[in-house]
Design a protein around this motif. Structure first.
Motif, short mmCIF file in Angstrom:
data_model
loop_
_atom_site.label_atom_id
_atom_site.label_comp_id
_atom_site.label_asym_id
_atom_site.label_seq_id
_atom_site.Cartn_x
_atom_site.Cartn_y
_atom_site.Cartn_z
N GLU A 204 0.81 -1.23 0.00
CA GLU A 204 0.00 0.00 0.00
C GLU A 204 0.84 1.27 0.00
OE1 GLU A 204 -3.32 0.17 2.72
OE2 GLU A 204 -4.58 0.85 1.08
N GLN A 205 2.00 1.18 -0.64
CA GLN A 205 2.90 2.35 -0.69
C GLN A 205 3.05 2.87 -2.12
OE1 GLN A 205 4.22 3.37 2.22
NE2 GLN A 205 3.56 1.58 3.37
N ALA A 206 2.26 2.39 -3.07
CA ALA A 206 2.52 2.76 -4.46
C ALA A 206 2.45 4.27 -4.68
CB ALA A 206 1.57 2.03 -5.40
N VAL A 207 1.47 4.92 -4.07
CA VAL A 207 1.37 6.37 -4.21
C VAL A 207 2.54 7.04 -3.48
CG1 VAL A 207 0.01 8.41 -3.58
CG2 VAL A 207 -1.12 6.42 -4.60
N ALA A 208 2.80 6.58 -2.25
CA ALA A 208 3.91 7.16 -1.45
C ALA A 208 5.25 6.92 -2.16
CB ALA A 208 3.92 6.52 -0.06
N ASN A 209 5.43 5.75 -2.74
CA ASN A 209 6.68 5.46 -3.45
C ASN A 209 6.84 6.37 -4.67
OD1 ASN A 209 7.58 3.51 -1.70
ND2 ASN A 209 6.82 1.77 -2.90
N SER A 210 5.74 6.62 -5.36
CA SER A 210 5.81 7.49 -6.55
C SER A 210 6.21 8.91 -6.13
CB SER A 210 4.46 7.52 -7.26
OG SER A 210 4.06 6.22 -7.60
N LEU A 211 5.62 9.39 -5.03
CA LEU A 211 5.95 10.74 -4.57
C LEU A 211 7.39 10.81 -4.04
CD1 LEU A 211 2.56 11.60 -2.81
CD2 LEU A 211 3.34 12.36 -5.07
N ALA A 212 7.81 9.73 -3.39
CA ALA A 212 9.20 9.69 -2.90
C ALA A 212 10.17 9.74 -4.09
CB ALA A 212 9.43 8.40 -2.09
N ALA A 213 9.82 9.06 -5.16
CA ALA A 213 10.69 9.06 -6.35
C ALA A 213 10.78 10.46 -6.94
CB ALA A 213 10.15 8.08 -7.38
N VAL A 214 9.65 11.17 -6.95
CA VAL A 214 9.66 12.54 -7.48
C VAL A 214 10.57 13.42 -6.63
CG1 VAL A 214 8.24 14.62 -7.82
CG2 VAL A 214 7.40 12.38 -8.59
N ARG A 215 10.46 13.28 -5.31
CA ARG A 215 11.32 14.06 -4.41
C ARG A 215 12.79 13.76 -4.66
NH1 ARG A 215 9.56 15.28 0.89
NH2 ARG A 215 11.17 13.89 1.67
N ALA A 216 13.05 12.51 -5.05
CA ALA A 216 14.45 12.11 -5.26
C ALA A 216 14.94 12.44 -6.66
CB ALA A 216 14.61 10.62 -5.00
N GLY A 217 14.06 12.91 -7.54
CA GLY A 217 14.53 13.32 -8.85
C GLY A 217 13.80 12.76 -10.04
N ALA A 218 12.97 11.74 -9.85
CA ALA A 218 12.24 11.18 -10.99
C ALA A 218 11.30 12.22 -11.58
CB ALA A 218 11.46 9.94 -10.57
N ARG A 219 11.10 12.16 -12.88
CA ARG A 219 10.26 13.17 -13.54
C ARG A 219 9.10 12.55 -14.31
NH1 ARG A 219 11.87 15.51 -10.14
NH2 ARG A 219 13.43 17.16 -10.04
N GLN A 220 8.98 11.24 -14.27
CA GLN A 220 7.80 10.61 -14.87
C GLN A 220 7.17 9.66 -13.86
OE1 GLN A 220 7.26 7.05 -17.58
NE2 GLN A 220 7.40 8.68 -19.10
N ILE A 221 5.85 9.70 -13.75
CA ILE A 221 5.14 8.79 -12.85
C ILE A 221 4.22 7.91 -13.67
CG2 ILE A 221 3.56 8.58 -10.90
CD1 ILE A 221 4.38 11.33 -10.01
N GLN A 222 4.36 6.60 -13.48
CA GLN A 222 3.47 5.67 -14.14
C GLN A 222 2.43 5.17 -13.15
OE1 GLN A 222 5.42 2.59 -16.37
NE2 GLN A 222 6.32 4.09 -17.78
N GLY A 223 1.23 5.01 -13.62
CA GLY A 223 0.18 4.50 -12.74
C GLY A 223 -1.06 4.20 -13.54
N THR A 224 -2.15 3.91 -12.83
CA THR A 224 -3.41 3.56 -13.49
C THR A 224 -4.56 4.31 -12.85
OG1 THR A 224 -3.80 1.71 -11.99
CG2 THR A 224 -2.63 1.21 -14.03
#
Ligand SMILES: [Zn+2]
Length: 522
Positions: A204-224
């Protein structure tokens, strides 16, 4: 400071299609792709051409979308050349703007699943990306099991990413394929404006993991949409999008393609997908659920009416949702007033019939009725007390019969037969119907012939039926909630309560029919 652009990648039609019980037709896929396009999603992954006939057909022509319509597929098989791999050829033929390759980034998988060498895996990535680039496609590489692979053998996982980068891939997408990674682990993601995150929701961390990735530098988020996806689902874009748009920490640093007007379509898109899947929307879904801005207690409700920000983290209409004040035994007059305003029943604040309505709601809820869940029954009750609801028809009597017997093939079958006698304008109408159960038979018989009102209810459909046994203190009673739908797609819920399940169902069915007649102006 200029805000950085974040890109959204929707994979409802590819990864979301892996969900148990989800089978998209070509028409479904096209309708969902258009909806995502209208929403302003940067990339829509349509499917895996060559893997099944529907996806092959989906990519057989240009779909003329503003989004980058993306085809998914594997990198070339080990031991083959790029020009001699039918799977890769089908992918390159697809009428897609972008190609998303999936490749192993965990040496253990390369050895055990692919039965090949790390060098050959890297060569396969290079060759495939190069082939797609030479066809003018934008290229993404999904690095499968990246986080587990990184833990096991970081140099190899990074070499996979680097190989694709060097051949001109626009995005390197780090996949938490089995969904077991936690946000603090994701935050160690490699920074860079060509990195994307693909998170699954197994902890149940998929949203939190996506936001954590953005904070760390990721610039694309994949989801459904709605977090659709196999097992526990993918990252839910319906929760991620408003967080990026409305929460200052993200909104001040990043921008996404969705406009404010498009954000207002989010609740509708979420519900429309459920509609297509023929399942009830999750009432408690953050931002877009029916209960996401529902307040029960009377003291909160009166504060909300004065100043919504007191109990709401964002304004519900920003995402196309609405505030809902629950009519309940804890609720006070302000709840009732707000609810009446919403359903369009005009009444003076000082009207003493409001007190009558509130007392009646409390009395009935104590007997087992649940008006929070049955908005249509509440509306009927309110209209009966405050206005006038025509007495369209009377049910003089009904008879429901359940019979178990042997059929012609010698099998034991249970059949139900209902007979209903209705009086309309002094005239009696008798209808009979068989059903797979007593409530189904009663429903069919009741709606079979309503004389001059028949035209108003022809599109009425019962879509959900829920039963609960309650102990009210003196006796056990049955509460039935029925959800109905009409030809316009409008849904409403009605309630019935009785010690007898058929009687409780009858009340809820009657409310549903009368509600439809009132709404249709019969
Ligand atoms: Zn996935």
């Amino acid at each position: 400071m200029a805000r950085k652009r974040l890109f959204l990648f929707d994979t409802t039609l590819r990864d979301g299609a892996q969900t148990n019980g989800v089978d998209f037709t070509l028409a479904d896929k096209l309708a969902i792709a258009k909806m995502l396009d209208a929403l302003g999603i940067d990339y829509v992954e349509g499917g895996y051409p060559g893997a099944n006939p529907i996806d092959t057909e989906l990519f057989s022509e240009h779909r003329k979308l503003a989004t980058a319509f993306t085809a998914f597929g594997m990198t070339r098989r080990p031991g083959r050349s790029a020009s001699n791999d039918p799977g890769l050829a089908a992918l390159l033929e697809a009428k897609a703007d972008a190609i998303c390759f999936v490749a192993k980034a965990w040496d253990y998988h390369v050895r055990v699943a692919l039965e090949t060498t790390p060098e050959e895996n890297l060569a396969s990535i290079r060759d495939s990306v190069r082939a797609a680039r030479s066809r003018g496609r934008e290229v993404l590489l999904d690095c499968e099991h990246f986080f587990d692979g990184y833990k096991a053998n970081a140099p190899f996982a990074l070499a996979c990413a680097r190989a694709a980068c060097e051949e001109g891939a626009r995005w390197i997408v780090l996949c938490d394929t089995n969904g077991g990674t936690l946000p603090h682990e994701v935050e160690r993601v490699i920074p860079g404006d060509r990195v994307g995150i693909h998170a699954h929701n197994d902890t149940e961390q998929a949203v939190a993991n996506s936001l954590a990735a953005v904070r760390a530098g990721a610039r694309q988020i994949q989801g459904t949409l709605n977090g659709l996806g196999e097992r526990c689902g993918n990252a839910n874009l319906v929760s991620i999008i408003p967080t990026l748009k409305l929460k200052p920490e993200f909104a001040e640093r990043f921008e996404i393609a969705l406009s404010d007007a498009q954000l207002k379509k989010l609740a509708h898109a979420s519900h429309a997908l459920d509609e297509m899947l023929n399942r009830a929307p999750n009432r408690h879904a953050p931002y877009v659920g029916e209960s996401a801005f529902a307040t029960k207690a009377g003291i909160h409700a009166s504060a909300i009416l004065k100043e919504p920000a007191t109990y709401e983290h964002v304004a519900p209409d920003m995402v196309g949702n609405r505030r809902k004040l629950l009519i309940s035994d804890q609720g006070g007059k302000s709840n009732v007033l707000a609810e009446l305003e919403r359903i369009g029943v005009a009444v003076e604040r000082g009207d003493e019939r409001i007190g009558t309505l509130l007392e009646e709601v409390k009395r009935r809820e104590a007997a087992g009725y649940a008006y929070e869940a049955a908005d249509a029954s509440f509306e009927l009750l309110a209209r009966r007390i405050l206005q006038k609801v025509p007495n369209y028809f009377d049910v003089e009597k009904f008879d429901v019969n359940v019979e178990q017997r042997h059929n012609a093939l010698g099998q034991r079958v249970t059949v139900s037969l209902a007979v209903v006698k209705v009086r309309i304008d002094g005239e009696s109408l008798i209808s009979a119907a068989e059903g797979n159960g007593p409530v189904n038979a009663l429903d069919l018989a009741l709606r079979k012939d309503l004389g001059k009102y028949q035209g108003y209810i022809s599109g009425l459909e019962l879509i959900d039926y829920r039963v609960r046994i309650l102990n009210t203190g003196t006796q056990a009673v049955t509460r039935v909630l029925i959800e109905s739908k009409d030809e316009t797609g409008e849904r409403w819920t009605t309630v019935g309560v009785s010690p007898n399940i058929i009687d409780a169902s009858f009340q809820a069915l009657m409310d549903s029919i009368v509600f439809k007649l009132v709404r249709s102006g019969a």
